[in-house]
Motif scaffolding. Structure first.
Motif, PDB file in Angstrom:
ATOM      1  N   LEU A 201       0.833  -1.202   0.000  1.00  0.00           N
ATOM      2  CA  LEU A 201       0.000   0.000   0.000  1.00  0.00           C
ATOM      3  C   LEU A 201       0.864   1.248   0.000  1.00  0.00           C
ATOM      4  CD1 LEU A 201      -2.781   1.315   0.169  1.00  0.00           C
ATOM      5  CD2 LEU A 201      -2.673   1.094   2.659  1.00  0.00           C
ATOM      6  N   ASN A 202       1.934   1.209   0.815  1.00  0.00           N
ATOM      7  CA  ASN A 202       2.836   2.362   0.849  1.00  0.00           C
ATOM      8  C   ASN A 202       3.483   2.579  -0.517  1.00  0.00           C
ATOM      9  OD1 ASN A 202       2.282   2.740   3.558  1.00  0.00           O
ATOM     10  ND2 ASN A 202       4.025   1.542   4.260  1.00  0.00           N
ATOM     11  N   GLU A 203       3.903   1.457  -1.140  1.00  0.00           N
ATOM     12  CA  GLU A 203       4.497   1.578  -2.469  1.00  0.00           C
ATOM     13  C   GLU A 203       3.470   2.104  -3.467  1.00  0.00           C
ATOM     14  OE1 GLU A 203       6.006  -2.225  -3.479  1.00  0.00           O
ATOM     15  OE2 GLU A 203       7.743  -2.116  -2.113  1.00  0.00           O
ATOM     16  N   THR A 204       2.226   1.594  -3.352  1.00  0.00           N
ATOM     17  CA  THR A 204       1.172   2.068  -4.246  1.00  0.00           C
ATOM     18  C   THR A 204       0.909   3.556  -4.046  1.00  0.00           C
ATOM     19  OG1 THR A 204       0.135  -0.124  -4.192  1.00  0.00           O
ATOM     20  CG2 THR A 204      -1.224   1.722  -4.950  1.00  0.00           C
ATOM     21  N   VAL A 205       0.904   3.961  -2.768  1.00  0.00           N
ATOM     22  CA  VAL A 205       0.686   5.386  -2.475  1.00  0.00           C
ATOM     23  C   VAL A 205       1.812   6.222  -3.075  1.00  0.00           C
ATOM     24  CG1 VAL A 205       0.613   7.091  -0.625  1.00  0.00           C
ATOM     25  CG2 VAL A 205      -0.697   4.988  -0.415  1.00  0.00           C
ATOM     26  N   GLN A 206       3.067   5.735  -2.904  1.00  0.00           N
ATOM     27  CA  GLN A 206       4.191   6.454  -3.484  1.00  0.00           C
ATOM     28  C   GLN A 206       4.076   6.518  -5.002  1.00  0.00           C
ATOM     29  OE1 GLN A 206       7.729   4.534  -2.048  1.00  0.00           O
ATOM     30  NE2 GLN A 206       7.461   5.237   0.062  1.00  0.00           N
ATOM     31  N   THR A 207       3.691   5.343  -5.604  1.00  0.00           N
ATOM     32  CA  THR A 207       3.530   5.326  -7.058  1.00  0.00           C
ATOM     33  C   THR A 207       2.428   6.286  -7.489  1.00  0.00           C
ATOM     34  OG1 THR A 207       4.240   2.997  -7.111  1.00  0.00           O
ATOM     35  CG2 THR A 207       3.062   3.848  -9.035  1.00  0.00           C
ATOM     36  N   LEU A 208       1.314   6.274  -6.744  1.00  0.00           N
ATOM     37  CA  LEU A 208       0.214   7.179  -7.073  1.00  0.00           C
ATOM     38  C   LEU A 208       0.643   8.633  -6.925  1.00  0.00           C
ATOM     39  CD1 LEU A 208      -2.869   5.404  -5.426  1.00  0.00           C
ATOM     40  CD2 LEU A 208      -2.364   5.637  -7.861  1.00  0.00           C
ATOM     41  N   GLN A 209       1.447   8.895  -5.886  1.00  0.00           N
ATOM     42  CA  GLN A 209       1.937  10.255  -5.709  1.00  0.00           C
ATOM     43  C   GLN A 209       2.833  10.658  -6.874  1.00  0.00           C
ATOM     44  OE1 GLN A 209       3.784  10.103  -1.856  1.00  0.00           O
ATOM     45  NE2 GLN A 209       1.868  10.474  -0.757  1.00  0.00           N
ATOM     46  N   LEU A 211       2.734   9.269  -9.907  1.00  0.00           N
ATOM     47  CA  LEU A 211       1.868   9.403 -11.066  1.00  0.00           C
ATOM     48  C   LEU A 211       1.066  10.695 -11.016  1.00  0.00           C
ATOM     49  CD1 LEU A 211       0.543   5.747 -11.451  1.00  0.00           C
ATOM     50  CD2 LEU A 211       2.267   6.899 -12.851  1.00  0.00           C
ATOM     51  N   SER A 212       0.641  11.042  -9.789  1.00  0.00           N
ATOM     52  CA  SER A 212      -0.112  12.286  -9.645  1.00  0.00           C
ATOM     53  C   SER A 212       0.760  13.474 -10.015  1.00  0.00           C
ATOM     54  CB  SER A 212      -0.622  12.420  -8.206  1.00  0.00           C
ATOM     55  OG  SER A 212      -1.315  13.646  -8.032  1.00  0.00           O
ATOM     56  N   GLY A 213       2.042  13.410  -9.551  1.00  0.00           N
ATOM     57  CA  GLY A 213       2.956  14.483  -9.914  1.00  0.00           C
ATOM     58  C   GLY A 213       3.183  14.540 -11.417  1.00  0.00           C
ATOM     59  N   ARG A 214       3.387  13.333 -12.000  1.00  0.00           N
ATOM     60  CA  ARG A 214       3.579  13.280 -13.447  1.00  0.00           C
ATOM     61  C   ARG A 214       2.316  13.722 -14.178  1.00  0.00           C
ATOM     62  NH1 ARG A 214       5.870   7.361 -14.353  1.00  0.00           N
ATOM     63  NH2 ARG A 214       5.542   7.976 -16.531  1.00  0.00           N
ATOM     64  N   HIS A 215       1.158  13.323 -13.608  1.00  0.00           N
ATOM     65  CA  HIS A 215      -0.099  13.743 -14.207  1.00  0.00           C
ATOM     66  C   HIS A 215      -0.235  15.257 -14.185  1.00  0.00           C
ATOM     67  CE1 HIS A 215      -4.337  13.763 -15.299  1.00  0.00           C
ATOM     68  NE2 HIS A 215      -4.601  14.461 -14.212  1.00  0.00           N
TER      69      HIS A 215
END
Length: 357
Positions: A201-209, A211-215
């Motif tokens: 979950l932490n890795e997913t959150v980091q990835t989402l963060q 991706l959100s930054g890239r988005h």
């Protein structure tokens, strides 16, 4: 005794006795409670308060089975067994327990041994007077022995049941322990799974963060691109069909020759007019002096809003030389009437079509 203890407590009629039957009698009193209590077969049937400060005096003679010594007419007409005097006031529960044990008082006597002030075995050894005989207690002893033996049997059975229950409890405890171990193992596995899920979950959150930054960056880039595209589209030239309203083209059918003039006739001359302000006089001047390559250039194209009144820049010169390259051949065979020119202008504006190099 009957006058003071029974009639004085108004106990007449509260109990009855029959010959040949043993009964349990108990009288309690203490200096602190200042109350006599009379128990019959383990039940309290009467009580009487005594005056404050009253005590048992020393120096008198205790007479059992008669009143005040050897007074005639007050002798006990019955049997006594296991009579004891205690130096504490027994409670109602203790009296009831003593009655429940019947004539086999060994257990109760053992528990209250220190409180027995005057004991039955001592009374039996004291001096006697009158017609006092010993009671045959063999039947009582046999009864007590049988009762004790029965209690032993009951105790042994209870012990056996207890042991069986204990064995079952131990088996149940073992099963419970095994179940507890399984539960503990499952809990440990669940905790490990939770930790792994938390890590993922932490890795997913980091990835989402990320991706959100890239988005967000992509949105900014997209917005910039849209803005640039908008600016580019605003800066690019639409096909200005009004040039075909000039005498050179109006009501004429576009031929291959005219198409080539429109498409490539500006390649050599566009750079020569860079820096000039496009006016009607300038257009007429160039029409008069233009004789290069024996090509009739469509100078009326400069009369469009895109060029008229503006200084011819390098960018406008490039548009002039290439703006009609993609569409000129498609116009071959079309007669440029006013309705056709209006229709082409409408389609270009409605579809947001642009010319390109």
């Amino acid at each position: 005794w009957y006058q003071r203890r029974v009639r004085g407590m108004h106990l007449s009629g509260r109990f009855s006795v029959s010959q040949g039957t043993w009964y349990h009698l108990c009288i309690t009193w203490s200096y602190s409670s200042l109350s006599h209590r009379f128990y019959f077969n383990g039940a309290l049937i009467g009580s009487q308060s005594t005056s404050s400060g009253r005590r048992i005096n020393n120096g008198n003679t205790l007479t059992i089975g008669n009143w005040g010594g050897n007074a005639g007419g007050w002798e006990l007409g019955g049997d006594l067994f296991d009579m004891n005097f205690f130096n504490v006031e027994l409670t109602a529960a203790e009296v009831k327990r003593m009655y429940d044990q019947g004539m086999c008082l060994s257990e109760f006597i053992r528990d209250h041994e220190e409180a027995r002030l005057i004991r039955w075995e001592h009374i039996r050894n004291k001096a006697r007077s009158g017609s006092v005989t010993d009671v045959d207690i063999s039947v009582i002893l046999r009864t007590c022995a049988l009762s004790f033996y029965q209690r032993l049997i009951n105790t042994a059975e209870t012990l056996n049941r207890t042991q069986e229950n204990l064995a079952k409890s131990e088996e149940s405890l073992d099963e419970t322990q095994k179940a507890l171990n399984r539960t503990e193992n499952a809990l440990n596995e669940t905790q490990q799974a939770l930790k792994e899920n938390q890590r993922m979950l932490n890795e997913t959150v980091q990835t989402l963060q990320q991706l959100s930054g890239r988005h967000n960056q992509t949105e900014v880039q997209l917005q910039d691109a849209l803005e640039e595209l908008h600016n580019y589209n605003q800066s690019r030239n639409k096909w200005d069909w009004t040039i075909f309203q000039s005498e050179q083209f109006l009501n004429r059918t576009i031929t291959t020759e005219i198409s080539n003039q429109i498409k490539g006739s500006w390649d050599k001359v566009a750079d020569k007019i860079v820096g000039f302000t496009i006016t009607e006089e300038l257009i007429r001047f160039w029409q008069a002096v233009d004789c290069e390559d024996d090509v009739t250039r469509p100078w009326s194209m400069l009369q469009s809003d895109e060029f008229m009144g503006k200084v011819m820049t390098r960018e406008l010169a490039n548009k002039l030389s290439g703006v009609w390259d993609l569409v000129s051949e498609k116009l071959i065979g079309v007669q440029m009437t006013e309705p056709v020119i209006e229709l082409l202008s409408f389609v270009t504006n409605a579809t947001n079509c642009y010319c390109g190099n």
